[in-house]
Design an enzyme around this catalytic site. Structure first.
Site, short mmCIF file in Angstrom:
data_model
loop_
_atom_site.label_atom_id
_atom_site.label_comp_id
_atom_site.label_asym_id
_atom_site.label_seq_id
_atom_site.Cartn_x
_atom_site.Cartn_y
_atom_site.Cartn_z
N GLU A 1 -1.48 -5.48 -8.93
CA GLU A 1 -0.51 -5.29 -10.01
C GLU A 1 0.94 -5.38 -9.54
O GLU A 1 1.87 -5.39 -10.37
CB GLU A 1 -0.74 -3.94 -10.69
N HIS B 1 -13.36 -9.69 -1.53
CA HIS B 1 -12.34 -9.06 -2.37
C HIS B 1 -11.01 -8.93 -1.63
O HIS B 1 -9.94 -9.15 -2.21
CB HIS B 1 -12.86 -7.69 -2.83
N ARG C 1 1.47 1.99 10.96
CA ARG C 1 2.59 1.23 10.40
C ARG C 1 3.29 1.94 9.24
O ARG C 1 4.24 1.42 8.68
CB ARG C 1 2.08 -0.13 9.91
N ILE D 1 -3.95 -2.81 1.48
CA ILE D 1 -5.24 -3.44 1.26
C ILE D 1 -6.00 -3.39 2.58
O ILE D 1 -5.50 -3.91 3.59
CB ILE D 1 -5.10 -4.90 0.78
N ILE D 2 -7.17 -2.77 2.58
CA ILE D 2 -7.98 -2.65 3.79
C ILE D 2 -9.23 -3.50 3.63
O ILE D 2 -9.95 -3.38 2.63
CB ILE D 2 -8.32 -1.18 4.10
N PHE E 1 8.94 -7.13 1.31
CA PHE E 1 7.49 -7.23 1.40
C PHE E 1 6.93 -6.10 2.26
O PHE E 1 6.98 -6.15 3.48
CB PHE E 1 7.10 -8.59 1.98
N GLY F 1 -16.32 -5.27 3.18
CA GLY F 1 -17.43 -6.16 3.50
C GLY F 1 -17.61 -7.31 2.53
O GLY F 1 -18.60 -8.03 2.62
N THR F 2 -16.66 -7.51 1.61
CA THR F 2 -16.77 -8.59 0.63
C THR F 2 -15.49 -9.42 0.65
O THR F 2 -14.48 -9.01 1.23
CB THR F 2 -16.96 -8.02 -0.80
#
Length: 160
Positions: free
Chosen positions: A61, A90, A129, A83-84, A115, A87-88
């Site tokens: 979003e 995605h 981080r 975003i981690i 960013f 297993g897909t």
């Protein structure tokens, strides 16, 4: 560590008075997201900008809300998300869409988006981080510095 060679920007030397910056931050992985947000706010407060914070459900979003903020008058946006990898596929879809969307939003609006979207293999990389106690880097602060520095540069180029 990925921060090797990063520019040395002194956030206390940034005079962003008169700038309006919107921070758009995802809610996933709250400990890391909160660290990113705290780092960004610290830099923006030190630079004297007028700051608005908008929390969105997730990184997908970020682009549409960032663009809306720029269209509504923000001079810059700081986009923060986590975003981690799982297993897909995605991870790749969301990472690519968010990154491309933020780039397009910035270019179409002619205004900067700092960013601060972390794309990670595991949670520890995010903690390293996020500007938390013991973190090696502060990507939220870096994204805010980039947004303010670029907004000031664009104002100078445009003679505003």
């Amino acid at each position: 560590m990925s921060g090797h060679g990063a520019p040395d920007i002194d956030p206390t030397a940034l005079d962003g008075s008169g700038l309006r910056v919107t921070v758009v931050a995802g809610r996933w992985h709250d400990e890391i997201s909160a660290g990113l947000l705290a780092g960004a706010r610290r830099v923006l407060d030190a630079a004297g900008v007028t700051t608005t914070v908008i929390r969105v459900p997730g990184s997908f979003e970020l682009p549409v809300v960032a663009r809306a903020a720029l269209d509504a008058g923000a001079d810059a946006v700081v986009a923060l998300g986590v975003i981690i990898r799982g297993g897909t596929p995605h991870f790749e879809y969301v990472s690519d869409a968010a990154t491309s969307g933020l780039t397009q939003a910035s270019l179409l609006a002619g205004k900067p988006i700092g960013f601060g979207l972390l794309t990670l293999d595991d949670e520890q990389q995010g903690i390293d981080r996020a500007g938390l106690p013991g973190s090696k880097e502060d990507k939220g602060a870096e994204a805010a510095e980039a947004a303010v520095t670029t907004a000031l540069l664009l104002k100078s180029i445009r003679g505003a």
